[in-house]
Design a protein around this motif. Structure first.
Motif, short mmCIF file in Angstrom:
data_model
loop_
_atom_site.label_atom_id
_atom_site.label_comp_id
_atom_site.label_asym_id
_atom_site.label_seq_id
_atom_site.Cartn_x
_atom_site.Cartn_y
_atom_site.Cartn_z
N GLN A 127 0.84 -1.26 0.16
CA GLN A 127 0.11 0.17 0.11
C GLN A 127 0.85 1.09 0.35
N GLN A 128 0.55 2.18 -0.73
CA GLN A 128 0.98 3.73 -0.44
C GLN A 128 0.09 3.94 -1.32
N THR A 129 0.58 5.35 -0.12
CA THR A 129 0.14 6.90 -0.42
C THR A 129 1.18 8.22 -0.49
N ASP A 130 0.63 8.49 -1.82
CA ASP A 130 1.53 9.38 -2.53
C ASP A 130 2.00 10.71 -1.51
N ILE A 131 2.32 11.87 -1.20
CA ILE A 131 2.93 12.87 -0.60
C ILE A 131 2.81 13.62 -0.93
N PHE A 132 3.62 13.93 -2.21
CA PHE A 132 3.80 14.97 -3.52
C PHE A 132 4.71 15.02 -4.16
N THR A 133 4.55 14.95 -5.98
CA THR A 133 5.24 15.13 -7.18
C THR A 133 5.85 16.11 -7.06
N VAL A 134 7.84 15.59 -7.11
CA VAL A 134 8.50 17.11 -7.48
C VAL A 134 9.00 16.73 -8.84
N GLU A 135 8.90 18.27 -9.84
CA GLU A 135 9.43 18.28 -11.45
C GLU A 135 10.01 19.03 -11.84
N MET A 136 11.32 19.06 -11.67
CA MET A 136 12.69 19.91 -11.66
C MET A 136 13.36 20.46 -13.42
N GLN A 137 14.05 21.23 -13.63
CA GLN A 137 14.28 21.67 -14.55
C GLN A 137 15.96 22.86 -14.29
N GLY A 138 16.45 22.57 -15.04
CA GLY A 138 17.27 23.56 -14.47
C GLY A 138 18.79 23.37 -14.18
N ASP A 139 19.31 23.96 -13.62
CA ASP A 139 20.72 24.48 -12.59
C ASP A 139 20.05 24.06 -11.66
N VAL A 140 20.61 23.85 -10.29
CA VAL A 140 20.63 24.15 -8.68
C VAL A 140 21.89 24.54 -8.23
N ILE A 141 21.93 25.47 -7.85
CA ILE A 141 23.45 25.82 -6.74
C ILE A 141 23.36 25.78 -6.11
N MET A 142 24.62 24.11 -5.17
CA MET A 142 24.77 24.08 -3.72
C MET A 142 26.00 24.28 -2.89
N GLU A 143 25.60 24.52 -2.13
CA GLU A 143 27.47 25.55 -1.25
C GLU A 143 27.03 24.87 -0.57
N GLY A 144 29.05 24.53 0.54
CA GLY A 144 28.61 23.73 1.80
C GLY A 144 28.75 21.60 1.66
N ASN A 145 28.95 21.84 3.13
CA ASN A 145 29.62 20.47 3.55
C ASN A 145 28.20 19.59 4.21
N LEU A 146 27.88 18.48 3.74
CA LEU A 146 27.41 17.43 4.40
C LEU A 146 27.97 16.55 4.80
N LEU A 147 27.30 16.53 6.09
CA LEU A 147 28.46 15.93 7.46
C LEU A 147 27.58 14.75 7.92
N VAL A 148 28.05 13.80 7.54
CA VAL A 148 27.19 12.59 8.08
C VAL A 148 27.96 12.06 9.39
N PHE A 149 27.22 12.20 11.02
CA PHE A 149 27.23 11.42 12.28
C PHE A 149 27.29 10.35 12.51
N PRO A 150 28.26 8.97 13.06
CA PRO A 150 27.54 8.18 12.70
C PRO A 150 26.66 7.91 14.03
N THR A 151 26.21 6.75 14.26
CA THR A 151 24.85 6.66 15.65
C THR A 151 25.49 5.79 16.21
N GLY A 152 25.25 5.56 17.79
CA GLY A 152 25.79 4.73 18.33
C GLY A 152 26.76 4.53 18.76
N ASN A 153 27.01 3.68 19.46
CA ASN A 153 28.92 3.13 19.92
C ASN A 153 29.37 2.85 18.56
N PRO A 154 30.72 3.25 18.39
CA PRO A 154 32.26 3.04 17.71
C PRO A 154 31.97 1.32 17.65
#
Length: 186
Positions: free
Chosen positions: A159-186
């Protein structure tokens, strides 16, 4: 006279290039001992560029693996499913299609031991760092964000419930860094 000078210049250039190549060829690679390597420092990481096309309109022949977008009774495109909890439902990007192009996505490790309102010193560990490229190009990208009971539409009890539809065209400017932190004990 100028032809003689040019001929002499060409022979000297060739002789120099041959001498340089022979020096490189004579260089010998040798293993480095641990004590020598302990003095070596540098940066590691990956620099990625790419162009991805999934059932893009006007592109090459559609991949039957992702379905035919001409058939209105069937879904087409890729599906990415992520389970939010071990016993929970699935968040999905469904009917993902279009073209994506990026240059300069970096992947590396970063030590967090300061900042973050004092939490960096408490964390004091390594994180995965995704350096975002300056520009990502989208060519007729479409997808649905949905909640699903199963990861695949062919699974029993789907069973699926669609929340919304996305359509994109063109350029997107992205800046910065995405940090991925571990969870739990190493």
């Amino acid at each position: 006279m100028s032809q003689r000078l040019l001929s002499l210049r060409n022979r000297l250039s060739f002789a120099f290039a041959l001498s340089f190549l022979s020096l490189i060829a004579a260089a010998e690679m040798a293993p480095l001992e641990d004590d020598v390597l302990s003095d070596v420092s540098g940066q590691g990481g990956i620099y990625l560029s790419g162009d991805v096309s999934i059932n893009a309109l006007g592109g090459p022949v559609e991949n039957s693996y992702f379905g035919s977008c001409d058939d209105v009774t069937r879904k087409c495109g890729a599906r990415i499913a992520y389970r939010l909890k071990e016993t929970g439902g699935w968040l999905v990007l469904d009917e993902l299609r279009g073209g994506f192009a990026f240059e300069g996505l970096t992947l590396g490790m970063r030590t967090i031991d300061t900042g973050f309102g004092g939490d960096g010193a408490l964390f004091n560990g390594d994180v995965l760092e995704l350096g975002l490229p300056n520009i990502v190009r989208f060519d007729d990208v479409r997808f649905k964000i949905a909640a699903s009971s199963t990861p695949r539409p062919t699974d029993l009890g789907f069973q699926q419930t669609d929340i919304f539809t996305v359509e994109m065209q063109g350029d997107v400017i992205m800046e910065g860094n995405l940090l991925v932190f571990p969870t739990g004990n190493p």
